[in-house]
Design an enzyme around this catalytic site. Sequence first.
Site, PDB file in Angstrom:
ATOM      1  N   SER A  46      -3.914   0.929  -4.830  1.00  0.00           N
ATOM      2  CA  SER A  46      -3.455  -0.347  -4.267  1.00  0.00           C
ATOM      3  C   SER A  46      -4.589  -1.361  -4.112  1.00  0.00           C
ATOM      4  O   SER A  46      -4.344  -2.466  -3.635  1.00  0.00           O
ATOM      5  CB  SER A  46      -2.757  -0.118  -2.920  1.00  0.00           C
TER       6      SER A  46
ATOM      7  N   HIS B 175       0.841  -1.205   0.000  1.00  0.00           N
ATOM      8  CA  HIS B 175       0.000   0.000   0.000  1.00  0.00           C
ATOM      9  C   HIS B 175       0.883   1.264   0.000  1.00  0.00           C
ATOM     10  O   HIS B 175       0.650   2.185  -0.782  1.00  0.00           O
ATOM     11  CB  HIS B 175      -0.924   0.007   1.215  1.00  0.00           C
TER      12      HIS B 175
ATOM     13  N   HIS C 261       1.373   4.937  -2.622  1.00  0.00           N
ATOM     14  CA  HIS C 261       1.662   6.351  -2.331  1.00  0.00           C
ATOM     15  C   HIS C 261       2.870   6.928  -3.065  1.00  0.00           C
ATOM     16  O   HIS C 261       2.816   8.038  -3.591  1.00  0.00           O
ATOM     17  CB  HIS C 261       1.952   6.528  -0.830  1.00  0.00           C
TER      18      HIS C 261
ATOM     19  N   GLU D 152      -5.643   9.566  -0.369  1.00  0.00           N
ATOM     20  CA  GLU D 152      -6.118   8.168  -0.325  1.00  0.00           C
ATOM     21  C   GLU D 152      -7.108   7.824  -1.456  1.00  0.00           C
ATOM     22  O   GLU D 152      -7.017   6.767  -2.051  1.00  0.00           O
ATOM     23  CB  GLU D 152      -6.767   7.865   1.033  1.00  0.00           C
TER      24      GLU D 152
END
Length: 265
Positions: free
Chosen positions: A206, A140, A145, A187
């Site tokens: 993700s 993730h 990111h 996010e």
Amino acid sequence: MTTPIRRAMLKGFVRSPDMPSTLTVAEPYLIQQDWNAYTSEQHAIWQELVGRRMPQLRQYACQEYLSGFVQIGLREDSIPNLADVNRRLGPLTGWNATPVSGFLPPDAFFEMLADRQFPTTTWLRDRESMEYTPEPDIFHDVLGHVPMHAHPVFADFLQQYGKTCARIMHDKDALERMGRLFWFTVEFGVIRQHGQIKLYGSGLISSHGESTHVIEGRPEIRDWNLEQVLNQTVNVSEMQPVLYAVESFDQIFEAAKEAEALLCR
Ligand SMILES: [Fe+2]
């Protein structure tokens, strides 16, 4: 900001691995990534996870994400060595994927963002949790990111976000509103490019399920509106019913500045 000025600023940012940490609150959470300790089975899990995501990402991730993926040298066949990632990322934007032991308290998290250091976990999910883990893992954090941190405007936005949050730690209500800004950008952010909705938020990048939900047009996609975002309540345990699309990353940088003016009083 012009490129030469940005380059001059970055000279002061680029870290060497031996550089002592300037972090104070986050210092106890910093760890080393023992890359040699990953097993061949873990590298195989990484390969499977990335292999499952890439066909969808090549089609639906925003161009900046895909460029970042290449620029920071991510590979499909092995878990990233963060030192290698940082050697490529640092000269681009001054960001660093800094290994941490797990979830950080808010003050430590914001201190790191304000210092252009992204708290990055080093553990990897097992085969029983391929689609979802309740806590972020390296898949993730790095696949989701870090590629966006190679984009100069996103990089500035994220630091600005951390600085603002660090200033309002005493104000629970303001912090909650800033949490929504994070949610609908970092996010679950989407951007309109060439008439299409493209993904840039890590929770989308993700997750095959979350991305498919967006690609199939199930959430209501609203035009970016900072006031609405700051007031939009979030249920983290369901697929997102509402998302906010930006037209450019300048829009989220401006939003972070506006949020600072609004909430830091
Ligand atoms: Fe995340």
